[in-house]
Design an enzyme around this catalytic site. Structure first.
Site, mmCIF file in Angstrom:
data_model
loop_
_atom_site.group_PDB
_atom_site.id
_atom_site.type_symbol
_atom_site.label_atom_id
_atom_site.label_comp_id
_atom_site.label_asym_id
_atom_site.label_seq_id
_atom_site.Cartn_x
_atom_site.Cartn_y
_atom_site.Cartn_z
ATOM 1 N N ASP A 299 -11.737 32.252 26.829
ATOM 2 C CA ASP A 299 -11.449 33.175 27.929
ATOM 3 C C ASP A 299 -11.845 34.578 27.504
ATOM 4 O O ASP A 299 -11.870 34.901 26.306
ATOM 5 C CB ASP A 299 -9.955 33.128 28.282
ATOM 6 C CG ASP A 299 -9.601 33.945 29.520
ATOM 7 O OD1 ASP A 299 -10.489 34.155 30.373
ATOM 8 O OD2 ASP A 299 -8.437 34.378 29.640
ATOM 9 N N HIS A 300 -12.161 35.402 28.476
ATOM 10 C CA HIS A 300 -12.394 36.819 28.234
ATOM 11 C C HIS A 300 -11.069 37.569 28.255
ATOM 12 O O HIS A 300 -10.282 37.408 29.192
ATOM 13 C CB HIS A 300 -13.298 37.411 29.326
ATOM 14 C CG HIS A 300 -14.734 37.021 29.201
ATOM 15 N ND1 HIS A 300 -15.535 36.741 30.297
ATOM 16 C CD2 HIS A 300 -15.534 36.874 28.115
ATOM 17 C CE1 HIS A 300 -16.746 36.446 29.890
ATOM 18 N NE2 HIS A 300 -16.774 36.524 28.573
ATOM 19 N N TYR A 474 -9.435 36.590 33.422
ATOM 20 C CA TYR A 474 -9.425 35.438 34.339
ATOM 21 C C TYR A 474 -10.696 34.597 34.312
ATOM 22 O O TYR A 474 -11.183 34.166 35.348
ATOM 23 C CB TYR A 474 -9.143 35.907 35.792
ATOM 24 C CG TYR A 474 -8.262 37.121 35.870
ATOM 25 C CD1 TYR A 474 -6.941 37.077 35.398
ATOM 26 C CD2 TYR A 474 -8.725 38.322 36.374
ATOM 27 C CE1 TYR A 474 -6.121 38.192 35.443
ATOM 28 C CE2 TYR A 474 -7.918 39.449 36.416
ATOM 29 C CZ TYR A 474 -6.615 39.371 35.941
ATOM 30 O OH TYR A 474 -5.822 40.483 35.977
ATOM 31 N N HIS A 475 -11.192 34.298 33.106
ATOM 32 C CA HIS A 475 -12.434 33.532 32.989
ATOM 33 C C HIS A 475 -12.294 32.335 32.028
ATOM 34 O O HIS A 475 -13.099 32.178 31.125
ATOM 35 C CB HIS A 475 -13.562 34.441 32.483
ATOM 36 C CG HIS A 475 -13.869 35.592 33.374
ATOM 37 N ND1 HIS A 475 -14.486 36.747 32.921
ATOM 38 C CD2 HIS A 475 -13.657 35.780 34.704
ATOM 39 C CE1 HIS A 475 -14.632 37.593 33.930
ATOM 40 N NE2 HIS A 475 -14.129 37.026 35.024
ATOM 41 N N PRO A 476 -11.310 31.462 32.206
ATOM 42 C CA PRO A 476 -11.199 30.316 31.289
ATOM 43 C C PRO A 476 -12.342 29.320 31.500
ATOM 44 O O PRO A 476 -12.750 29.063 32.637
ATOM 45 C CB PRO A 476 -9.846 29.702 31.669
ATOM 46 C CG PRO A 476 -9.657 30.062 33.111
ATOM 47 C CD PRO A 476 -10.261 31.436 33.254
#
Length: 538
Positions: A299-300, A474-476
């Protein structure tokens, strides 16, 4: 399993999850009229008014009606804090509650995927699918498509703070970049968004809307996938729950999981495909011992700097003043213009923390508003925000079921900042961002830095600030990773290894994170997967 499915309705394809990928698949697989398609979505229809208002993501951030509202386990490098993980739970999935930014990532990201052995996934391979999806407001070009389902637009609102941020970044040496999705990502400029005429363009709007009336497509909402049903190692059906009723459906051709980086591996594990020891612990019969399912979660992370503005030109000012708030609402209602049209980032920047790097390793999101936590009340002062996001984190985590009950949230471990590279990159990114925020072009708008403030100055203090304030952007991805090694879950055609008639198509298949926001790449993945699925059906 055959007896369970004897009286079940049959479809050629069953898609589990109507999010960024699932809506694309439903449209493309049903387009010819030759194939019957069942699309299952655990959440409700996308009728919530705030889904369709761009700034409405702030209202949906903690709305459990349309949001899974997951939490990580305590994060060791973040002082044991749990990190909130919003994910869309409605038609359109996270594309219905996200920040609307259209960012593809770097050309090098996809070439790296190909170099890892994933033939057909280099930049030259995927660019046609980005273009196929796109209805670019600027028209067709070498890098962009026009006439596709997904509207991509320039921002309607141009505020003085965002312009000043761009000028400040150019002052510090960053090139101006009019198109982060063109020849090169590096530089500073305005983001483009997935909007049309001041309204959100989720995949439910762009892809599912035009397909809903087709007689060969059935959409069921509030339908929670419980498990995939197998005959041997062939996926033949899906069991799902609507209210108190358990239903089953049979797939003649294929089942496609498009439930995202958290729910797709969860459903595989619930169905008996995953680490055997974990499955047996929860009393689940093992269909396939697949230790890679739920492995390699990425994630980011973002770390935000909050500034106090010297002029009342922020969203804080518009919302906190009753008269201006009313005028803001009226302007949007009448003209689809103004503050309610902004995305979760107006201006952005991509830069390198070291000249030794081949491409940017930091993304900046600039926001003309401020708050203590995203989704909470805006500050009562004029404020704005800029965050750093490390684009290619080395840290890896995992997704594991806690129970055989599909309603129990999975155990999410991301392990943010668990490597020295990740810690150093975040600190260096903050230092460069501070130079931009203190540049001459922003001085007429700035009183000073509120958070972390002057008290945080050294590298050690900045790292501690990252531990205290760092959160997801919010980038899993990557929990059902594509590849050729022992822990890869799907092959280059996104078929689950060791299983017949089952694919995964969503952000979970990414071999590693792209260098930017993930919605546009996931739509591309679904466009490419649709072609592969239809090719294999011949």
């Amino acid at each position: 399993m055959t007896a369970q499915l004897q009286s079940a309705p049959e479809f050629d394809y069953i898609i589990v999850g109507a999010g960024s990928a699932g809506c694309v698949l439903a449209n493309r697989l049903s387009a010819s009229g030759k194939h019957t398609v069942l699309l299952l979505e655990a959440g409700p229809r996308d009728s919530n008014i705030w889904i369709h208002v761009p700034l409405g993501y702030g209202k949906l951030f903690k709305d459990k009606r349309v949001n899974w509202m997951y939490q990580t386990e305590p994060e060791p490098e973040l002082g044991g804090r749990q990190v909130f993980q919003p994910r869309g739970k409605t038609l359109g999935g996270s594309s219905s509650i996200n920040g609307l930014l259209y960012v593809r990532g770097q050309h090098e990201d996809y070439d790296r995927w190909r170099q890892l052995g994933n033939a057909g996934w280099g930049y030259d391979d995927v660019l046609p699918y980005f273009k196929k999806a796109e209805n670019q407001a600027r028209g067709a070009s070498e890098y962009h498509g026009a006439g596709g389902p997904l509207p991509v637009s320039d921002m309607i609102l141009t505020d003085p703070l965002s312009k000043a941020f761009i000028d400040a970044a150019v002052e510090t040496g960053l090139p101006y970049n009019a198109d982060f999705n063109g020849a090169s990502q590096e530089g500073v400029g305005l983001f483009q968004t997935t909007t049309r005429n001041g309204r959100r363009a989720s995949t439910a709007f762009a892809y599912l809307g035009p397909a809903k009336a087709r007689g060969n497509l059935k959409v069921e909402t509030s339908a929670l996938g419980q498990r995939v049903l197998f005959e041997g190692r062939r996926a033949v059906g899906v069991e799902y729950r609507v209210g108190a009723e358990v239903r089953r459906a049979r797939a003649r051709k294929e089942i496609v999981l498009s439930s995202g980086a958290y729910n797709s591996p969860q459903l595989l594990q619930l169905s008996g495909v995953g680490p055997a020891e974990l499955l047996r612990k929860h009393g689940i019969d093992v269909v396939l011992d697949a230790p890679g399912v739920g492995h390699d979660l990425q994630d980011h992370m973002q770390v935000r700097i909050v500034m106090r503005a010297s002029q009342p030109v922020t969203l804080n000012d518009a919302i906190n003043n009753p008269i201006r708030r009313t005028l803001t609402g009226m302007r949007y209602a009448l003209f689809r213009q103004g503050w309610l049209t902004i995305a979760a980032g107006t201006a952005g920047a991509f830069f390198k923390t070291s000249p030794r790097l081949a491409s940017p390793d930091i993304q900046v999101h600039f926001l003309p508003f401020s708050t203590d936590k995203m989704g909470e009340k805006l500050h009562d002062f004029s404020g704005f925000t800029a965050s750093v996001c490390q684009l290619r984190p080395e840290s890896r985590g995992s997704l594991r079921i806690r129970s055989a009950d599909p309603t129990v949230p999975p155990e999410i471990r991301i392990n943010y900042m668990s490597t020295e590279t990740d810690r150093t990159t975040n600190v260096e990114g903050l230092k460069i961002l501070r130079k931009i925020l203190n540049a001459k072009a922003l001085k007429p708008f700035v009183v000073g830095e509120v958070d972390p403030g002057a008290k945080v100055a050294t590298d050690a203090e900045l790292l501690d600030f990252c531990r205290q304030r760092g959160s997801t952007i919010y980038h899993p991805t990557s929990t059902c990773r594509m590849g050729n090694d022992a822990l890869a879950v799907v092959d280059q055609r996104l078929r689950v290894k060791g299983i017949e008639a089952l694919r995964v198509v969503d952000g979970s298949i990414m071999p590693d994170l792209v260098s930017g926001n993930t919605n546009a790449p996931i739509i591309m993945i679904a466009e490419k997967a649709s072609d592969m699925i239809l090719e294999d059906a011949r």
